[in-house]
Design a protein around this motif. Structure first.
Motif, PDB file in Angstrom:
ATOM      1  N   PHE A  69     -18.471  11.790   4.250  1.00  0.00           N
ATOM      2  CA  PHE A  69     -18.358  11.093   2.983  1.00  0.00           C
ATOM      3  C   PHE A  69     -19.625  10.302   2.687  1.00  0.00           C
ATOM      4  CE2 PHE A  69     -16.955   7.781   0.113  1.00  0.00           C
ATOM      5  CZ  PHE A  69     -16.382   8.560  -0.866  1.00  0.00           C
ATOM      6  N   LEU A  70     -20.152   9.674   3.734  1.00  0.00           N
ATOM      7  CA  LEU A  70     -21.376   8.888   3.565  1.00  0.00           C
ATOM      8  C   LEU A  70     -22.526   9.774   3.111  1.00  0.00           C
ATOM      9  CD1 LEU A  70     -21.498   6.295   6.444  1.00  0.00           C
ATOM     10  CD2 LEU A  70     -21.637   5.866   3.993  1.00  0.00           C
ATOM     11  N   SER A  71     -22.594  10.990   3.683  1.00  0.00           N
ATOM     12  CA  SER A  71     -23.716  11.845   3.290  1.00  0.00           C
ATOM     13  C   SER A  71     -23.537  12.338   1.859  1.00  0.00           C
ATOM     14  CB  SER A  71     -23.899  13.003   4.276  1.00  0.00           C
ATOM     15  OG  SER A  71     -22.682  13.590   4.536  1.00  0.00           O
ATOM     16  N   ILE A  72     -22.251  12.581   1.465  1.00  0.00           N
ATOM     17  CA  ILE A  72     -22.033  12.984   0.069  1.00  0.00           C
ATOM     18  C   ILE A  72     -22.443  11.847  -0.862  1.00  0.00           C
ATOM     19  CG2 ILE A  72     -20.233  13.448  -1.645  1.00  0.00           C
ATOM     20  CD1 ILE A  72     -18.845  15.118   0.456  1.00  0.00           C
ATOM     21  N   MET A  97     -16.090   2.391  -2.218  1.00  0.00           N
ATOM     22  CA  MET A  97     -15.408   3.657  -1.945  1.00  0.00           C
ATOM     23  C   MET A  97     -15.385   3.933  -0.449  1.00  0.00           C
ATOM     24  SD  MET A  97     -14.575   5.431  -4.801  1.00  0.00           S
ATOM     25  CE  MET A  97     -14.986   7.165  -4.733  1.00  0.00           C
ATOM     26  N   VAL A  98     -16.552   3.729   0.188  1.00  0.00           N
ATOM     27  CA  VAL A  98     -16.644   3.985   1.625  1.00  0.00           C
ATOM     28  C   VAL A  98     -15.671   3.084   2.375  1.00  0.00           C
ATOM     29  CG1 VAL A  98     -18.124   3.684   3.646  1.00  0.00           C
ATOM     30  CG2 VAL A  98     -18.997   4.841   1.627  1.00  0.00           C
ATOM     31  N   TRP A  99     -15.615   1.838   1.973  1.00  0.00           N
ATOM     32  CA  TRP A  99     -14.724   0.895   2.654  1.00  0.00           C
ATOM     33  C   TRP A  99     -13.264   1.305   2.459  1.00  0.00           C
ATOM     34  CZ3 TRP A  99     -11.005  -2.641   0.906  1.00  0.00           C
ATOM     35  CH2 TRP A  99     -10.540  -3.526   1.896  1.00  0.00           C
ATOM     36  N   LEU A 100     -12.959   1.711   1.203  1.00  0.00           N
ATOM     37  CA  LEU A 100     -11.582   2.123   0.927  1.00  0.00           C
ATOM     38  C   LEU A 100     -11.223   3.363   1.721  1.00  0.00           C
ATOM     39  CD1 LEU A 100     -11.212   1.543  -2.908  1.00  0.00           C
ATOM     40  CD2 LEU A 100     -10.147   0.304  -1.038  1.00  0.00           C
ATOM     41  N   ILE A 101     -12.131   4.335   1.718  1.00  0.00           N
ATOM     42  CA  ILE A 101     -11.880   5.576   2.459  1.00  0.00           C
ATOM     43  C   ILE A 101     -11.722   5.250   3.932  1.00  0.00           C
ATOM     44  CG2 ILE A 101     -12.978   7.705   3.206  1.00  0.00           C
ATOM     45  CD1 ILE A 101     -13.104   8.454   0.546  1.00  0.00           C
ATOM     46  N   GLN A 102     -12.553   4.327   4.412  1.00  0.00           N
ATOM     47  CA  GLN A 102     -12.497   3.938   5.822  1.00  0.00           C
ATOM     48  C   GLN A 102     -11.122   3.354   6.148  1.00  0.00           C
ATOM     49  OE1 GLN A 102     -14.536   3.988   8.402  1.00  0.00           O
ATOM     50  NE2 GLN A 102     -13.430   2.587   9.746  1.00  0.00           N
ATOM     51  N   SER A 103     -10.646   2.456   5.287  1.00  0.00           N
ATOM     52  CA  SER A 103      -9.399   1.796   5.663  1.00  0.00           C
ATOM     53  C   SER A 103      -8.174   2.602   5.270  1.00  0.00           C
ATOM     54  CB  SER A 103      -9.344   0.386   5.080  1.00  0.00           C
ATOM     55  OG  SER A 103      -9.498   0.475   3.689  1.00  0.00           O
ATOM     56  N   TRP A 104      -8.302   3.454   4.251  1.00  0.00           N
ATOM     57  CA  TRP A 104      -7.133   4.246   3.852  1.00  0.00           C
ATOM     58  C   TRP A 104      -7.003   5.532   4.638  1.00  0.00           C
ATOM     59  CZ3 TRP A 104      -7.784   3.791  -2.161  1.00  0.00           C
ATOM     60  CH2 TRP A 104      -7.352   2.516  -2.552  1.00  0.00           C
ATOM     61  N   VAL A 149      -9.927   7.134   7.056  1.00  0.00           N
ATOM     62  CA  VAL A 149     -10.604   7.363   8.329  1.00  0.00           C
ATOM     63  C   VAL A 149      -9.950   6.577   9.467  1.00  0.00           C
ATOM     64  CG1 VAL A 149     -12.784   7.157   9.536  1.00  0.00           C
ATOM     65  CG2 VAL A 149     -12.753   7.870   7.162  1.00  0.00           C
ATOM     66  N   LYS A 150      -9.708   5.280   9.251  1.00  0.00           N
ATOM     67  CA  LYS A 150      -9.178   4.444  10.330  1.00  0.00           C
ATOM     68  C   LYS A 150      -7.809   4.942  10.798  1.00  0.00           C
ATOM     69  CE  LYS A 150      -8.499  -0.390  11.382  1.00  0.00           C
ATOM     70  NZ  LYS A 150      -7.293  -0.890  10.706  1.00  0.00           N
ATOM     71  N   PRO A 151      -6.842   5.129   9.857  1.00  0.00           N
ATOM     72  CA  PRO A 151      -5.546   5.629  10.330  1.00  0.00           C
ATOM     73  C   PRO A 151      -5.635   6.992  10.994  1.00  0.00           C
ATOM     74  CG  PRO A 151      -5.575   5.382   7.930  1.00  0.00           C
ATOM     75  CD  PRO A 151      -6.818   4.755   8.449  1.00  0.00           C
ATOM     76  N   ILE A 152      -6.478   7.878  10.442  1.00  0.00           N
ATOM     77  CA  ILE A 152      -6.592   9.212  11.046  1.00  0.00           C
ATOM     78  C   ILE A 152      -7.171   9.097  12.444  1.00  0.00           C
ATOM     79  CG2 ILE A 152      -7.828  11.403  10.901  1.00  0.00           C
ATOM     80  CD1 ILE A 152      -7.362  11.395   7.943  1.00  0.00           C
ATOM     81  N   ARG A 153      -8.169   8.213  12.573  1.00  0.00           N
ATOM     82  CA  ARG A 153      -8.772   8.035  13.891  1.00  0.00           C
ATOM     83  C   ARG A 153      -7.741   7.472  14.872  1.00  0.00           C
ATOM     84  NH1 ARG A 153     -14.358   5.370  13.348  1.00  0.00           N
ATOM     85  NH2 ARG A 153     -14.990   7.384  12.518  1.00  0.00           N
ATOM     86  N   GLU A 154      -6.939   6.520  14.414  1.00  0.00           N
ATOM     87  CA  GLU A 154      -5.904   5.947  15.288  1.00  0.00           C
ATOM     88  C   GLU A 154      -4.895   7.003  15.703  1.00  0.00           C
ATOM     89  OE1 GLU A 154      -5.987   1.383  13.604  1.00  0.00           O
ATOM     90  OE2 GLU A 154      -4.308   2.693  13.109  1.00  0.00           O
ATOM     91  N   LEU A 155      -4.526   7.850  14.714  1.00  0.00           N
ATOM     92  CA  LEU A 155      -3.580   8.931  15.023  1.00  0.00           C
ATOM     93  C   LEU A 155      -4.181   9.863  16.062  1.00  0.00           C
ATOM     94  CD1 LEU A 155      -2.003  10.002  11.639  1.00  0.00           C
ATOM     95  CD2 LEU A 155      -0.913   8.887  13.547  1.00  0.00           C
ATOM     96  N   ASP A 192       1.481   5.636   1.175  1.00  0.00           N
ATOM     97  CA  ASP A 192       0.953   6.860   0.573  1.00  0.00           C
ATOM     98  C   ASP A 192       1.126   8.032   1.524  1.00  0.00           C
ATOM     99  OD1 ASP A 192      -0.746   6.222   2.560  1.00  0.00           O
ATOM    100  OD2 ASP A 192      -2.403   5.603   1.268  1.00  0.00           O
ATOM    101  N   GLU A 193       0.420   9.135   1.267  1.00  0.00           N
ATOM    102  CA  GLU A 193       0.565  10.321   2.107  1.00  0.00           C
ATOM    103  C   GLU A 193       0.170  10.023   3.548  1.00  0.00           C
ATOM    104  OE1 GLU A 193      -0.684  10.240  -0.826  1.00  0.00           O
ATOM    105  OE2 GLU A 193      -0.063  11.944  -2.055  1.00  0.00           O
ATOM    106  N   VAL A 194      -0.877   9.187   3.708  1.00  0.00           N
ATOM    107  CA  VAL A 194      -1.303   8.835   5.061  1.00  0.00           C
ATOM    108  C   VAL A 194      -0.177   8.084   5.770  1.00  0.00           C
ATOM    109  CG1 VAL A 194      -2.913   7.455   6.404  1.00  0.00           C
ATOM    110  CG2 VAL A 194      -3.741   8.836   4.528  1.00  0.00           C
ATOM    111  N   GLY A 195       0.475   7.189   5.024  1.00  0.00           N
ATOM    112  CA  GLY A 195       1.619   6.471   5.576  1.00  0.00           C
ATOM    113  C   GLY A 195       2.702   7.447   5.988  1.00  0.00           C
ATOM    114  N   ASP A 196       2.974   8.446   5.117  1.00  0.00           N
ATOM    115  CA  ASP A 196       3.979   9.467   5.456  1.00  0.00           C
ATOM    116  C   ASP A 196       3.611  10.165   6.746  1.00  0.00           C
ATOM    117  OD1 ASP A 196       5.233   8.791   3.191  1.00  0.00           O
ATOM    118  OD2 ASP A 196       4.559  10.533   2.005  1.00  0.00           O
ATOM    119  N   LEU A 197       2.305  10.523   6.835  1.00  0.00           N
ATOM    120  CA  LEU A 197       1.823  11.225   8.022  1.00  0.00           C
ATOM    121  C   LEU A 197       2.024  10.363   9.265  1.00  0.00           C
ATOM    122  CD1 LEU A 197       0.272  13.651   9.200  1.00  0.00           C
ATOM    123  CD2 LEU A 197      -1.823  12.350   8.852  1.00  0.00           C
TER     124      LEU A 197
END
Ligand code: C2E
Ligand code: MG
Ligand code: MG
Length: 713
Positions: free
Chosen positions: A11-14, A211-218, A220-226, A252-257
């Motif tokens: 995301f950062l590179s995009i 955006m990066v911060w939001l993506i990180q907390s919404w 990346v962080k949960p996915i990494r924890e999972l 949201d969907e991440v929460g569902d996951l």
């Protein structure tokens, strides 16, 4: 190593790329603006010059036409003063460089000065020719001068002309000034624009960061924890089920996951617990099993190593448990195991302390672990020996199974940590060895492990290994000890005795290797081979001396051969193949073989006797059967153990017992054989008391088949 681009890196590179594009666009925009600015300046300059030229021409032409009109009269009258006045007046107009009045020939009449130094001179500048030639208003552009000339006429008559030169330099300066102002305005506008573009870029950057911060907390962080949690579960850290990231406020969907992942890991944990429970418990007794025991032993050893504690392992094995299964069935066997487990559990709970652990290793083997505290040196040993003692006593109590009383004993081996071994595997092996030694020592007792046991076991294992092929290698052979009838002193038969001539160790005592063969099960192949060889030899004796009374051969049969159940078939096959008449074969069974399970034994013995084979009870008197036993077990004869015969001359008790055995046996129609007759006196006494047969060194040593054949001659 292959580099891995994470979601955030991607995301950062995009974002970086997008920012770069924006920067390039802005640069293009700025460049375009720069270009437009300079174009605007150029166009303005042209427009300004055109309009200036136009207005200058109009202004000049108007001014010169008016001047030419005013000069008509003075020129006509050649009034130089008036001409001079008008000329000078015209000179004062802005931008005028020169005013020249000339005649038709192009000679200067007046140049606006007081003295008129050029009077009468011909105009000789570059533009003069055209000025003189022109019949009407004429304009000319020089490098720095704009020249306007007009004829001075009276009616149709041309009197001369007037030309006015305007200074273009001043005009240019003025024009440049105007352009400078324009450029300044444009530059100011450009700077403002740049400011806006800068603000826009900062805004874009801030938006990107957000955006990066939001993506990180919404995301990346949960996915990494999972992913971390999944990896932990994958690594077998089942405790990690509790550390599954909580969905929290991820609505949201991440929460569902995350919630789905949580549910999945909970069900995994449940399955894991179930599987563990199944894998770690013994299905029959519900006790820990071998695997569970091994794991907790490993763990305890790990702890103990640190704080110097002690530990004892008790290996308990039910004596002759197989008999229960064989005679009463497997249900009864299970029942016995359950009752044993209950008793052991209860005893261990009472004596072993709260840290004690009990497991069933399958079969009839139970293992107990007790710990001793470091402060109390030797506690593990004390507790273990007390526990073993109580267990042996407790488990020796009769058990009621299917309304029958069953007497069973238990042999227990005890090994200590850290004295005997420091590793789990070695400790468990030691416990097994000690338990085995308890069995060897007569069962229903307990033994502590000692290093000497190890060597004994090693020797035994070695011996067993070598005994395995000994018959085929011709190391095993049979010797025969003659058996005599006391009545007339005639040889009536012989006992076959097995000999092992080991290539290195020489003759090995049957008491040693027969036991090994018995324990290892080798006797089940060895027994039939011995039987066959003895039958063949007996046939050969008869063939050698057909005229004489045929001799019987008596063969020793081990308890294990009897227990296996197909002894009658083996015997029948052997007799059939060797053609030895059944009545010439005697089988010697020990009391202990018969005593364990009388019903089974009686059954087999009856079948054997029905075929014509005679059955003798060997080593009679050493077991626990007693005389009453003879009533229940159908045998043809008893062999009084040589320990009684040895003392028959010295010990009145032994003589009395021998006499009683003879009398009792005779009353039951059973013949009596005495073994170990070493002296003539013994022979005499036995004969006197009515003993039927006898064997012993005094009568004849065991000899090999050839020597025995020679004896017959
Ligand atoms: P056993 O059946 O009681 O055999 C008699 C033992 O007493 C033999 O010992 C024999 O050599 C010994 N003996 C005979 N006369 C005298 C005597 O006057 N004085 C003394 N002190 N001993 C005498 P051996 O040959 O060492 O056999 C020991 C045991 O090994 C046998 O005891 C028998 O139980 C077992 N055995 C031997 N051969 C076989 C076999 O082929 N199969 C099985 N299952 N057991 C065998
Ligand atoms: Mg014997
Ligand atoms: Mg004997």
């Amino acid at each position: 190593m292959r580099l891995r681009a994470g979601l955030q890196a991607k995301f950062l590179s995009i974002m970086g790329l997008a920012f770069l594009v924006v920067v390039v666009l802005i640069a293009l925009l700025l460049y375009r603006q720069e270009r437009i600015q300079s174009e605007v300046v150029g166009v303005s300059r042209d427009a300004m010059r055109d309009s200036f030229v136009e207005s200058l021409r109009r202004h000049g032409e108007g001014e010169v036409a008016q001047l030419a009109g005013s000069l008509t009269n003075p020129v006509y009258y050649f009034d130089l003063d008036a001409i001079g006045e008008l000329s000078r007046a015209a000179m004062t107009n802005p931008g005028v460089r020169y005013v020249i009045v000339y005649d038709n020939e192009g000679n200067i009449v007046h140049d606006g000065s007081e003295e008129i130094p050029s009077y009468g001179k011909r105009m000789d500048d570059a533009m003069a020719a055209q000025v003189v030639a022109a019949r009407a208003m004429h304009t000319q552009w020089g490098v720095n001068t704009f020249d306007v000339s007009a004829p001075i006429k009276i009616g149709q008559q041309r009197l001369g002309g007037v030309r006015v030169g305007y200074d273009l330099k001043a005009m240019r300066t003025y024009q440049d000034g105007a352009l400078d102002k324009l450029r300044q305005r444009l530059d100011a506008l450009g700077r403002l624009q740049l400011l806006w573009v800068g603000l826009l870029s900062v805004g874009l950057l801030a938006l990107g960061a957000l955006m990066v911060w939001l993506i990180q907390s919404w995301l990346v962080k949960p996915i990494r924890e999972l992913a971390d949690a999944a990896r932990a579960i994958e690594d077998g850290q089942f405790g990690q089920f509790d550390h599954v990231p909580a969905a929290g406020d991820h609505n949201d969907e991440v929460g569902d996951l995350m919630r789905a992942f949580g549910r999945m890991s909970q069900s995994l944990a449940r399955h894991d617990r179930d599987i563990r429970r199944m894998a770690y418990t013994d299905a029959l007794t519900g006790l820990a099993n071998r695997l569970a025991f091994r794991e907790s032993l490993d763990q305890r050893l790990l702890h103990l190593r640190g704080d110097g504690g002690q530990l004892a392992l008790l290996f308990a094995d039910i004596d002759d448990f197989k008999r229960v299964n064989d005679t009463l069935g497997h249900d009864a066997g299970d029942e016995v195991l359950l009752q044993f487990a209950r008793r052991i559990d209860e005893t261990v709970g009472r004596i072993g302390g709260e840290l004690a652990l009990l497991a069933r290793f399958g079969g009839d083997e139970f293992v107990i672990l007790v710990e001793g505290r470091r402060e109390r040196n030797g506690e593990a040993r004390t507790v273990a020996s007390h526990l073993a003692e109580v267990l042996v006593a407790e488990l020796g109590q009769p058990i009621m199974v299917h309304e029958r009383q069953v007497f069973l004993g238990t042999s227990i081996g005890v090994t200590l940590y850290p004295e005997d071994a420091s590793g789990a595997t070695a400790l468990m092996k030691n416990g097994d060895i000690a338990m085995y030694q308890a069995k060897v020592a007569g069962k229903n007792c307990y033994r502590f492990y000692s290093r000497a046991m190890d060597q004994a076991v090693e020797r035994r294992v070695h011996l067993e290994h070598e005994l395995r092929g000994a018959w085929d290698r011709g190391e095993l052979s049979l010797v025969y000890q003659p058996v005599f009838r006391l009545g007339d002193g005639k040889m009536v038969g012989a006992e076959a005795l097995l000999r092992w001539k080991h290539p290195e160790q020489g003759l090995i005592a049957p008491s040693v290797f027969i036991d090994v063969a018995e324990q290892s099960g080798l006797i089940e192949t060895l027994g039939p081979q011995v039987l066959r060889a003895a039958c063949e030899d007996a046939v050969s004796w008869h063939d050698a001396h057909p005229g004489k009374d045929p001799l019987f051969v008596s063969v020793n049969v081990s308890p294990r051969q009897l227990r296996s159940g197909d002894l009658p078939n083996v015997v029948a096959a052997c007799l059939h193949e060797t053609r030895l008449p059944a009545q010439h074969l005697h089988l010697e069974l020990t009391e202990t073989a018969v005593i364990g399970d009388e019903t089974h034994a009686s059954n087999l013995l009856s079948r054997l006797r029905a075929s014509g084979v005679k059955v003798w009870l060997d080593d009679f008197g050493t077991g626990f059967s007693g005389l009453s036993h003879l009533r229940r077990v159908p045998v043809d004869g008893v062999k009084i153990d040589r320990s009684f015969i040895a003392d028959v001359l010295r010990d009145p008790d032994d003589l009395a017992l021998t006499t009683a055995i003879i009398a009792m046996a005779h009353s039951l129609g059973i013949i009596v054989v005495a073994e170990g007759v070493e002296k003539e006196g013994q022979y005499a006494v036995l004969r006197e008391r009515g003993c039927d047969l006898a064997q012993g060194y005094w009568l004849g040593h065991p000899v090999n088949a050839q020597e025995f054949l020679a004896l017959l001659g």
